[in-house]
Design an enzyme around this catalytic site. Structure first.
Site, PDB file in Angstrom:
ATOM      1  N   THR A 139    -108.804 -40.422 -33.498  1.00 23.70           N
ATOM      2  CA  THR A 139    -108.993 -39.144 -32.839  1.00 23.70           C
ATOM      3  C   THR A 139    -109.271 -38.066 -33.875  1.00 23.70           C
ATOM      4  OG1 THR A 139    -107.541 -39.789 -31.094  1.00 23.70           O
ATOM      5  CG2 THR A 139    -107.541 -37.456 -31.607  1.00 23.70           C
ATOM      6  N   ARG A 199    -107.315 -44.257 -17.938  1.00 23.26           N
ATOM      7  CA  ARG A 199    -106.188 -43.817 -18.771  1.00 23.26           C
ATOM      8  C   ARG A 199    -106.537 -42.488 -19.469  1.00 23.26           C
ATOM      9  NH1 ARG A 199    -105.368 -42.536 -24.462  1.00 23.26           N
ATOM     10  NH2 ARG A 199    -103.223 -42.986 -24.964  1.00 23.26           N
ATOM     11  N   VAL A 200    -105.575 -41.568 -19.495  1.00 22.48           N
ATOM     12  CA  VAL A 200    -105.731 -40.296 -20.194  1.00 22.48           C
ATOM     13  C   VAL A 200    -104.594 -40.175 -21.208  1.00 22.48           C
ATOM     14  CG1 VAL A 200    -105.647 -37.774 -19.923  1.00 22.48           C
ATOM     15  CG2 VAL A 200    -106.896 -39.168 -18.257  1.00 22.48           C
ATOM     16  N   ASP A 212    -102.791 -37.955 -24.741  1.00 26.15           N
ATOM     17  CA  ASP A 212    -102.172 -36.649 -24.989  1.00 26.15           C
ATOM     18  C   ASP A 212    -103.182 -35.560 -25.348  1.00 26.15           C
ATOM     19  OD1 ASP A 212    -102.405 -38.351 -27.436  1.00 26.15           O
ATOM     20  OD2 ASP A 212    -101.938 -36.439 -28.409  1.00 26.15           O
ATOM     21  N   GLY A 253    -102.247 -40.161 -32.553  1.00 30.97           N
ATOM     22  CA  GLY A 253    -101.354 -41.316 -32.526  1.00 30.97           C
ATOM     23  C   GLY A 253    -101.264 -41.870 -31.122  1.00 30.97           C
TER      24      GLY A 253
END
Ligand code: ASP
Length: 303
Positions: free
Chosen positions: A169, A197-198, A200, A221
């Protein structure tokens, strides 16, 4: 009227995990830091610099964001991103957006041109196209190969994905001359995730937070653990209560690991310009620039 000039600071990350950074990734981080820092010195707003830094990382295809993002289990590329600024606590985010080249700019449009904070899925894509944001070009062939490899590796996905992928990320945090903090993040998510899926990264308070009274935070992470621990705002709040960035991040990251497991890291920048880059993973790709202090590396403070 307060005319104090604040020290400018720019922090950038390219993901936390178990794999070392490659030369091209480190060079890209270096270039993004140099360009963004020069703009901050010339008076650019932290929000603009954070957005441009993340756009450049999305466009590079070298990170798990933009065209380099990870595919979901059905082979679709659905991306998450967010941005926040700390003066008016304005925030924008997109989750599971498809076919848009720069999700972080879609998040910026949500922040500026809608009464909402988070748009998801098809509606997010329609909103971005309405605002004439560029469509996604061909997806990185490297990610397609990695996806095929991951599918063949079988169901042991939680343990294996970090070493199968390696790039992460992206995110940035900045403090500008006027004393405004901003933070953002953009991601393709984790390896072998269920469709829909999502993580943070688009969740304000979990993956990203910015408040001039406390801190700018951009996490990376395992999103599931970061969400459950509510990390970005928790760490910012510890800083608001007086903790130094390093201490605030260390306490919260360790507590997450002890209570629920998970691995994470992030950028932590205070309103006075103090900052830390901290991770529980073996590596975190990133860099910082503040005055003459500069570092580009895949290791910072490991806790
Ligand atoms: N935090 C991101 C997510 O869970 C992944 C990453 O940082 O590498 O979606």
């Amino acid at each position: 009227m307060n005319r104090r000039r604040f020290p400018v600071v720019l922090l950038v990350h390219g993901g936390a995990g178990g794999v070392r950074a490659g030369g091209p990734q480190l060079r890209t981080i270096g270039r993004v830091l140099e360009e963004g820092y020069a703009r901050l010195e010339n008076g650019a707003a932290a929000l603009d610099v954070v957005e441009s830094a993340i756009r450049a990382l999305e466009d590079s295809g070298l990170f798990n964001a933009g065209r380099g993002g990870r595919l979901q289990l059905d082979g679709h590329l659905r991306l998450d991103a967010s941005l926040m600024e700390g003066e008016g606590l304005r925030a924008g985010a997109v989750a599971g957006i498809e076919g848009i080249r720069n999700p972080v700019s879609a998040a910026r449009r949500v922040l500026e041109s809608s009464p909402h904070v988070l748009l998801a899925g098809e509606g997010a894509g329609r909103f971005a196209r309405f605002h004439r944001l560029a469509g996604m070009g061909p997806h990185s062939s490297r990610q397609k190969r990695l996806h095929q490899k991951a599918l063949r590796a079988g169901p042991d996905w939680m343990g294996k994905y970090r070493t199968l992928f390696g790039t992460g990320t992206v995110g940035a945090a900045a403090l500008d001359r006027s004393g405004t903090l901003s933070a953002g993040a953009s991601t393709g998510g984790i390896g072998l995730m269920l469709p829909g899926r999502v993580g943070d990264s688009p969740l304000i308070g979990a993956g990203v937070y910015a408040d001039n009274r406390s801190a700018a935070v951009s996490m990376t992470g395992e999103g599931e653990s970061i969400i459950r621990a509510g990390l970005a705002r928790e760490i910012a709040f510890r800083m608001r209560l007086g903790a130094a960035p390093r201490a605030a991040a260390t306490v919260s990251l360790r507590e997450m690991r002890e209570r629920i497991g998970g691995a994470a890291g992030g950028l932590f920048l205070g309103a006075d310009g103090a900052f830390a880059l901290v991770h529980t993973t073996a590596f975190m790709i990133g860099g910082y620039r503040s005055g003459r202090r500069e570092k580009i590396s895949d290791r910072f403070l490991r806790v």
